[in-house]
Design a protein around this motif. Structure first.
Motif, short mmCIF file in Angstrom:
data_model
loop_
_atom_site.label_atom_id
_atom_site.label_comp_id
_atom_site.label_asym_id
_atom_site.label_seq_id
_atom_site.Cartn_x
_atom_site.Cartn_y
_atom_site.Cartn_z
N TYR A 1 -8.07 3.64 -0.94
CA TYR A 1 -8.28 3.23 0.45
C TYR A 1 -9.61 2.51 0.62
O TYR A 1 -9.68 1.46 1.27
N TYR A 2 -10.69 3.07 0.06
CA TYR A 2 -12.01 2.48 0.28
C TYR A 2 -12.33 1.32 -0.65
O TYR A 2 -13.04 0.40 -0.27
N PRO B 1 0.81 -1.22 0.00
CA PRO B 1 0.00 0.00 0.00
C PRO B 1 0.85 1.28 0.00
O PRO B 1 0.49 2.26 -0.64
N LYS C 1 -9.88 -0.38 -2.61
CA LYS C 1 -8.71 -1.25 -2.80
C LYS C 1 -8.50 -1.58 -4.27
O LYS C 1 -8.24 -2.71 -4.64
N ILE D 1 0.45 4.30 -2.73
CA ILE D 1 0.18 5.67 -2.29
C ILE D 1 1.26 6.62 -2.80
O ILE D 1 0.96 7.68 -3.33
#
Length: 126
Positions: free
Chosen positions: A90-91, A14, A93, A18
């Protein structure tokens, strides 16, 4: 079963995703600022052609200070581009190899900002 327990080399962490999203957007920030500066230069040029004696008004302290604050504001708003991308990641994926959403958000945001910049500076100078 072991495939789910062991990280494969294909899946990015992750943190890497990001940083990749933020890196893509930050590489485009200079282009964004140059486009906006070009729009402002066009508006100022049109104003100076129309009213050649208004140099003092344009290059006075108030105009310059307001322009600096405006640039700080639009660069803060620019962060919404990668902010939307980070929220999507994030929400949901989701990791897409395609940069289509990135370009759509960049172009749309630049066009909207360019429109408001053009109309705002034109209204301010007239």
């Amino acid at each position: 079963m072991e495939d789910h327990l062991i990280d494969s080399e294909i899946d990015e962490s992750p943190k890497d995703v990001i940083l990749g999203i933020m890196r893509w957007w930050e590489k485009k920030r200079l282009l964004f600022n140059m486009i906006i500066l070009s729009i402002i230069a066009i508006v100022i040029s049109l104003h100076l052609v129309e009213r050649p004696n208004s140099y003092r008004y344009i290059f006075g302290g108030g105009f310059i200070i307001q322009s600096i604050f405006y640039f700080v504001f639009i660069n803060i708003c620019y962060c919404l581009g990668w902010g939307v991308q980070l929220l999507r990641y994030y929400y949901f994926k989701t990791q897409y190899d395609s940069k289509a959403l990135d370009y759509v958000l960049f172009i749309f945001g630049t066009l909207v900002t360019g429109f408001f910049t053009y109309t705002g500076y034109l209204d301010y100078l007239n």
